[in-house]
Design a protein around this motif. Structure first.
Motif, short mmCIF file in Angstrom:
data_model
loop_
_atom_site.label_atom_id
_atom_site.label_comp_id
_atom_site.label_asym_id
_atom_site.label_seq_id
_atom_site.Cartn_x
_atom_site.Cartn_y
_atom_site.Cartn_z
N SER A 41 2.87 10.20 -11.57
CA SER A 41 2.07 10.42 -12.69
C SER A 41 3.20 10.79 -14.00
O SER A 41 2.76 10.23 -15.06
CB SER A 41 1.28 11.84 -12.63
N ASP A 160 -4.01 6.01 -13.54
CA ASP A 160 -3.76 7.21 -12.49
C ASP A 160 -4.77 7.68 -11.77
O ASP A 160 -5.71 8.22 -12.04
CB ASP A 160 -3.10 8.47 -13.59
N GLU A 161 -4.48 7.05 -10.46
CA GLU A 161 -5.68 7.29 -9.35
C GLU A 161 -7.07 7.00 -9.94
O GLU A 161 -7.89 7.88 -9.87
CB GLU A 161 -5.49 8.72 -8.84
MG LIG Z 1 -0.47 12.47 -10.00
#
Ligand SMILES: [Mg+2]
Ligand SMILES: Nc1ncnc2c1ncn2[C@@H]1O[C@H](COP(=O)(O)OP(=O)(O)OP(=O)(O)O)[C@@H](O)[C@H]1O
Lengths: 316, 401
Positions: A41, A160-161
């Motif tokens: 991240s 991000d995910e």
């Molecule tokens: Mg992360």
């Protein structure tokens, strides 16, 4: 094209990201995988400067991203996070119009773009425009999050995910949709995930990170056949590597030409888009040796045998 | 114990209620209270003049037989409705009818007991009247709650209530009731007090909002400072109001004595200045604490998304964080406003003005009517502020988190 040079972030003693360099080609998908806390991240957020790097730089189409105010840079870069982060006090249409409004687009253009995106993500604009985020299912919220990130036609999309909160079936659908969207809009995508299967499914190139360092960044089949170190091998799953390799090739790519006299009349017919892993599984299940590969209209294009498939399950 | 065991009693009681009408519990309690007020306590007290102790009178002693019977019959009907009816609008209508009858009875009693053109005799509402009115008021409030009115409807109801009361008073219906006698004598002072009261509570609130909002935002941004700031404000909050007024008198008095400008703008050791300052200090904690709590409830993902899309910090604060925190902040403002309206009363002790002037004046002269002249409008003001701000909070909080 995104060029990342020696990008570093240090928090006190922790090197969250340690001198990472990589190049992400235009119109491609780069996926960053790694264990929790490996710096994925942080790396992603340094690309849009939500986090200012301690060292190194990022070039976006040749221009240093540090050369303009961060908020202006971010208006040109789409950003999707886990749990979508939709504004609960704004309707779906208002959420999607956020960045165009920041960029002072005309209302007509915003409305047209919002409708186009909702349709592209299979949400009927007439039904969903006026709804509030809490009135949507998790999958719908996620799609609105993607639409919002794409609203101002960014050349780059950071995720991000993005599918972390979805159940497996919806997640697979969302991945397919993302591939469609990427083809349709030609967006360059950098996506962070925990899920190595997702990485292999989506990534043109996959970056493996550990403890802030980039261990390997290459095409998925290279990660499987030639892992740079044991950690990469472990992460890509050495026990499954043969099957993983098969999953990276489609029936269309591997089909053997039909020789004269062959009718292509095998009992099993598979589409060109099926992966070799799926074809092999089907052949084993039915106890059969060959399958016909057919195009969308059912016209035979070639065939696949168990032996031919197994030959592709080994490094070349 | 398994769940089915818990669900068993429910159908049984449902059958029971179908067989014989269920008595409403709250209705029963309030009927008892109202009956006690009506039959055991004096409905009015008769005083030969303002300060003399009262002479209690029951309804039957004052009104003609037919009027008393009519009154009792109506109230009995009201009791029947609140005991057995479930329909909320019907219950509300019954409670309102009861209030009208009770009010009319008071006005009639006052008129009956007051000789023509006599401005010395006082007829005050007795304990029985107040108890009956309280029971009926609670019934009305309960009926309104059961109807679940939206925020807009509640404001309309409040306006209708205030309008009806205002009209009735303007008509002179209660002119012979002692509080209104007291008002007639003090009409000019009343208007001044009302203005001071509202100005002091709103002014100190406004100043507190201007200071507390940024302070709350700051505490949210710099969590290290939060415990320190909040406990400092908390300490102020624990100082009793009279003590705080006293504490502020000395420095403000000194300020006025030594800085001519301060004195010129009206800052003195006594009067409105220390009152406003004390109210301001009391107002800080609820608003700061609620601002912090409101900002905390905004999900970090939402803030990150806002920044990630290219909103500036300021835009994120103004159009996302504060908007989402607003209902909680307003709840803090509501607490402060209601609290201030009450505290302004105490400020009269140091010459701050407001309705408290009547309350303390009344206590000093042992004139209950004067106390009521200060207390009743204070309660109405605080109640109205609460209803208005509650409606506003609910209105803004339509979108759940
Ligand atoms: Mg992360
Ligand atoms: N603001 C911060 N202050 C201090 N340390 C931080 C901060 N942000 C991240 N870190 C540290 O940097 C490292 C990398 O964090 P990062 O969030 O990038 O990991 P990640 O790979 O995204 O993990 P996950 O998969 O759990 O999301 C972690 O060790 C984390 O504790």
């Amino acid at each position: 094209m995104i060029v990342i040079e020696n990008l570093t972030k240090r928090y006190g003693e922790t090197m969250a990201v340690d001198a990472v360099s990589m190049v992400i080609e235009r119109n491609s998908i780069a996926v960053i995988v790694g264990t929790s806390g490996s710096g994925k991240s942080t790396l992603l957020r340094m690309i849009n400067r939500l986090i200012e790097p301690t060292g190194g730089r990022v070039l976006l189409d040749g221009r240093d991203t540090g050369s303009e105010p961060g908020y202006q840079l971010r208006r040109r870069i789409g950003y999707v996070i886990q749990g979508h982060g939709l504004f609960p006090h704004r309707t779906v249409a208002e959420n999607i119009g956020t960045v165009p409004r920041l960029l002072a687009w005309e209302e007509d253009r915003i409305r047209a773009r919002t409708a186009q995106l909702l349709e592209a993500l299979q949400l009927d604009p007439a039904v969903y425009s006026g709804k509030y985020p809490h009135q949507l299912s998790g999958g719908q919220q996620q799609r609105v999050g993607v639409a919002r990130a794409l609203a101002a036609e960014p050349a780059v999309l950071l995720m991000d995910e993005p599918f972390g909160a979805l159940d497996p079936i919806i997640r697979e659908k969302a991945q397919d949709d993302l591939l469609d969207i990427q083809r349709k809009f030609g967006t360059t995508i950098v996506l962070v995930t925990h899920d190595i299967d997702e990485a292999f499914r989506l990534g043109d190139r996959v970056a493996v990170m550990s403890e802030g360092r980039l261990l390997q960044y290459d095409r998925p089949e290279v990660l499987v056949t030639r892992p740079a170190n044991p950690l990469v091998a472990r992460m890509t799953g050495s026990a499954e590597r043969a099957m993983r390799l098969l999953s990276l090739t489609t029936a269309g790519e591997a089909a053997l030409p039909l020789t004269a006299g062959e009718s292509g009349a095998d009992a099993i017919v598979v589409p060109t888009s099926a992966s070799l892993r799926e074809v092999l599984s089907e052949l084993l299940w039915r106890g059969s040796e060959c399958a016909t590969v057919a195009d969308a209209n059912g016209a035979p294009l070639g065939r696949l045998t168990v032996a031919a498939i197994l030959a592709r399950a080994r490094p070349a | 114990m398994s769940t089915p065991g818990f669900s068993l009693p429910r159908p049984a009681s449902a059958q029971q209620s179908a067989a014989l009408p269920r008595v409403d519990r709250l209705g029963a309690l309030l009927t008892l209270l109202g009956a006690a007020g009506l039959f055991l306590l004096p409905f009015v007290t008769f005083k030969a003049n303002r300060i003399l102790p009262g002479d209690p009178r029951g309804l039957a002693q004052v009104l003609p037989v037919w009027a008393t019977c009519g009154c009792w019959a109506t109230l009995a009907a009201v009791a029947a409705v609140v005991l057995f009816a479930v329909n909320a609008p019907l219950r509300l209508a019954a409670a309102l009818a009861g209030i009208v009858v009770t009010g009319t009875a008071l006005a009639a009693a006052a008129n009956a007991l007051t000789p023509a053109h006599n401005l010395i005799v006082r007829v005050a509402a007795g304990a029985g009247f107040w108890l009956l009115l309280a029971a009926l008021g609670l019934l009305a409030a309960d009926a309104i709650t059961r109807m679940r009115p939206g925020p807009g409807t509640r404001v309309l109801l409040l306006a209708a209530f205030l309008g009806a009361v205002g009209l009735t008073l303007a008509q002179g219906t209660f002119d012979n009731v002692s509080v209104m006698r007291e008002y007639a004598v003090n009409a000019a002072a009343f208007a001044v007090a009302a203005r001071q009261h509202i100005l002091l509570s709103l002014g100190s609130l406004g100043a507190a909002v201007i200071v507390s909002l940024p302070l709350g935002i700051f505490c949210h941004r710099v969590p290290r400072l939060q415990p320190g700031v909040l406990s400092a404000l908390n300490i102020i909050q624990t100082i009793p109001s009279i003590a705080l007024f006293g504490i502020l008198m000395a420095p403000l008095g000194a300020l006025a004595a030594h800085v001519p400008l301060a004195a010129a703008v009206g800052i003195r050791g006594i009067g409105a200045a220390p009152a406003a300052l004390a109210l301001f200090l009391y107002s800080l904690l609820p608003i700061v604490a609620n601002t912090v709590a409101g900002l905390k409830r905004v999900s970090p993902a939402t803030v990150e998304a806002a920044l990630g899309m290219g909103m500036t910090r300021r835009q994120t604060l103004m159009s996302v964080e504060l908007v989402l925190a607003l209902p909680v902040v307003l709840t803090g403002i509501r607490i402060v406003l209601v609290q201030n309206i009450g505290l302004v009363t105490v400020a009269a002790l140091i010459g701050g003005g407001g309705f408290g002037t009547f309350v303390f004046g009344g206590i000093g002269q042992a004139a209950t009517d004067l106390v009521l002249l200060g207390a009743i409008p204070t309660v109405v003001l605080a109640f109205s502020a609460a209803v208005l701000l509650d409606a506003l909070v609910e209105r803004l909080d339509r979108v759940p988190q």
